[in-house]
Scaffold this active site. Structure first.
Site, PDB file in Angstrom:
ATOM      1  N   SER A   1       0.825  -1.202   0.000  1.00 42.02           N
ATOM      2  CA  SER A   1       0.000   0.000   0.000  1.00 42.02           C
ATOM      3  C   SER A   1       0.863   1.257   0.000  1.00 42.02           C
ATOM      4  CB  SER A   1      -0.961  -0.021   1.197  1.00 42.02           C
ATOM      5  OG  SER A   1      -1.895   1.022   1.108  1.00 42.02           O
TER       6      SER A   1
ATOM      7  N   ASP B   1      -2.854   6.585  -3.604  1.00 40.30           N
ATOM      8  CA  ASP B   1      -1.680   5.992  -2.982  1.00 40.30           C
ATOM      9  C   ASP B   1      -1.127   4.919  -3.931  1.00 40.30           C
ATOM     10  OD1 ASP B   1      -3.491   3.912  -2.560  1.00 40.30           O
ATOM     11  OD2 ASP B   1      -2.766   3.468  -0.550  1.00 40.30           O
TER      12      ASP B   1
ATOM     13  N   ASP C   1      -1.016   1.677  -4.315  1.00 36.75           N
ATOM     14  CA  ASP C   1      -1.824   0.579  -4.845  1.00 36.75           C
ATOM     15  C   ASP C   1      -3.234   1.029  -5.207  1.00 36.75           C
ATOM     16  OD1 ASP C   1      -2.663   0.802  -2.163  1.00 36.75           O
ATOM     17  OD2 ASP C   1      -3.208  -1.309  -2.059  1.00 36.75           O
TER      18      ASP C   1
ATOM     19  N   ASP D   1      -5.816   2.140  -3.668  1.00 38.14           N
ATOM     20  CA  ASP D   1      -7.050   1.887  -2.912  1.00 38.14           C
ATOM     21  C   ASP D   1      -7.450   3.108  -2.089  1.00 38.14           C
ATOM     22  OD1 ASP D   1      -5.082   1.646  -0.950  1.00 38.14           O
ATOM     23  OD2 ASP D   1      -5.905  -0.188  -0.083  1.00 38.14           O
TER      24      ASP D   1
END
Length: 536
Positions: A154, A297, A299, A301
């Site tokens: 992440s 961000d 990734d 999400d």
């Protein structure tokens, strides 16, 4: 480890069982230097301090050799444990989807994951390239998989990677699954003895995901100029494709941050919440005269929104501001003939304004513990959920997790409608404050090097709680045993204190509610000073 010989024996055993030549050589080098180099000895001890803990967020840690790092050996044993857990729950031979981001090690870790599951008899499908985490969450539900695994850290620092697990509900796992999996991992054989086999099927679910995003309630206006950044992650191409599919053509990406780069060269910490992370984005927004700025961000999400203040300067909205902005919009679009009793949800550390909005709209409202694993389980009829850490779910019907791509696309639709009306997101936020009171939030975050400090401070707050904070009397509510959280509340004041689940931090979430913005800001300043003293 109790002695040098014990440490060296453990290192030798790990090396012998590591199937990856690169990490074998890496740990052999550290071991060879540890006898004469104190720094290497400390490094060795840290790498062998214990296995990475498998929690409800899966695994997350530095990419390095040894049991206390992310590497092929750790991923192999983890996946062996996950496979046994799935079998124990009656899912032998079922479908599992594997995805990945573009961080260091992600491709090798995804390959190991897929091959262990294939050898264990599962029907494994993998993505053809790095894709955002929400696409993996979407695939679990759309394909009817019993699990999904995304290799991602992440918004963690560049040195890290991670392993995120979704269950058959399409959401992240919750207790007791994490404990069951951790015990299965402990019982797994050495990594070199875990069978692996190729043969996973490559599938591309991105077109189907984009089709769903385009069905969001975007309105009819499309004239909006958006500046955006992917922060060197995997979101740029998917965001561009989502915008094109939805009809938004005026998108400007921060060129220096568009291509995936696991070193994240232009940011010290690839998290839109961190100071400086969105400087290039806001500069671009100003240069192109944008109507809205969007930061994903790595990734994709999480989604952060930036707006132009009335003085012409750009700033990023706080997570709570974005949450109530999009939450109120989603509620205004719900078809009450097909969904007469919609539910919106946020967490106990987020602004309570969403509850006031829901009440005014005749909708249900729920607060959960922190984390989207709880938010997506808030109840039937969920249409929107958010957490203050930039997590937004505007599409629980097809992604049961936070989804930065969908949130960004919906935000573009809202901004386009507001622009056509001669209004801005700030106008909406002002209107919400006028109707429901000014809700200001802030956070005091204490980073620690010794995790024991967090427990000591939590004990201090529990045993000697303050009588007053921010100039008002407060009472303490302890959420143990359900969660290691304390809540202090008074007239127009709320403070929630908890240890972070993903970082070495103790966090305090502050909220004040007042009828006037200036008075609320003064109260928030006083409250912050009191909380900083409390946690000193």
């Amino acid at each position: 480890m109790t002695s040098d010989s014990t440490l060296r024996d453990a290192a030798s055993r790990w090396i012998a069982a590591d199937p990856d030549p690169a990490t074998r050589a890496e740990l052999e080098d550290v071991l060879a230097r540890a006898g004469s180099d104190p720094a290497a000895a400390g490094d060795l001890a840290d790498r062998l301090a214990g296995p990475l803990e498998f929690g409800t967020a899966g695994l997350r840690g530095p990419v390095r050799a040894g049991p206390n790092g992310m590497n092929v050996a750790v991923v192999t044993r983890t996946t062996a444990g996950v496979a046994e857990w799935l079998k124990a729950h009656g899912h032998a031979g079922a479908l599992v989807v594997v995805g990945r981001d573009a961080r260091h090690g992600s491709e090798a870790f995804a390959t190991a994951t897929a091959e262990v599951l294939t050898a264990a008899g599962f029907d494994v499908k993998v993505f053809p390239r790095p894709l955002p985490t929400p696409v993996l969450a979407f695939a679990v539900g759309r394909l009817g998989a019993v699990a999904g695994i995304q290799i991602t850290a992440s918004h963690n620092p560049p040195a890290d990677n991670g392993y995120k697990l979704y269950d058959a509900t399409g959401g992240q796992i919750v207790p007791p699954s994490d404990g069951e999996i951790e015990r299965a991992i402990e019982a797994a054989p050495p990594a070199a003895d875990v069978p692996r086999a190729p043969g996973a099927e490559v599938v591309d679910l991105l077109p189907r995901y984009l089709d769903e995003v385009a069905t969001l309630p975007l309105g009819h206006e499309r004239a909006v100029r958006v500046a955006a950044t992917a922060l060197h992650g995997v979101g740029a191409d998917t965001l561009r494709a989502a915008f094109e599919r939805a009809g938004f053509t005026d998108l400007h990406l921060v060129e220096a941050q568009t291509a995936p780069d696991p070193d994240f060269p232009t940011v010290s910490f690839p998290n839109p919440e961190e100071p400086g992370a969105t400087d290039l984005l806001l500069a671009l927004a100003s240069d192109v005269d944008a109507d809205l700025a969007i930061a994903l961000d790595p990734d994709a999400d999480r989604c952060a929104l930036g707006v132009r203040e009335r003085n012409g300067e750009w700033r990023m909205l706080r997570g709570d501001e974005t949450g109530v902005l999009l939450g109120s919009y989603v509620l205004s679009t719900v078809d009450r003939t097909t969904l007469p009793d919609p539910l919106v949800a946020t967490t106990i550390v987020s602004s309570s304004m969403l509850g006031e909005i829901a009440k005014a709209e005749g909708a249900r409202y729920a607060e959960t513990l922190t984390g989207f694993k709880w938010l997506v389980r808030a109840g039937e009829g969920l249409v929107f959920a958010y957490e203050e850490a930039l997590g937004l779910c505007v599409n629980p019907g097809f992604v049961r997790d936070k989804d930065g791509i969908a949130a960004a696309t919906l935000a573009a639709g809202l901004a386009a409608q507001l622009k056509a009306q001669g209004r801005t997101p700030l106008d909406v936020l002002d209107e919400l404050a006028h109707r429901h009171g000014v809700h200001l939030t802030d956070q005091v975050s204490l980073r620690v090097t010794d995790l024991a400090v967090r427990g000591q401070l939590m004990t201090k707050v529990r045993t000697t709680p303050p009588a007053r904070l921010g100039g008002v009397d407060v009472t303490l509510e302890d959420l143990l045993p359900d969660a290691d959280v304390v809540r202090l509340t008074g007239d127009g004041v709320r403070v929630v204190v908890r240890p972070s689940g993903t970082e070495p931090k103790l966090k305090a979430y502050l909220q004040v509610v007042d009828s006037a913005r200036e008075a609320a800001q003064e109260r928030l300043t006083a409250l912050r000073a009191d909380v900083e003293e409390l946690l000193a």
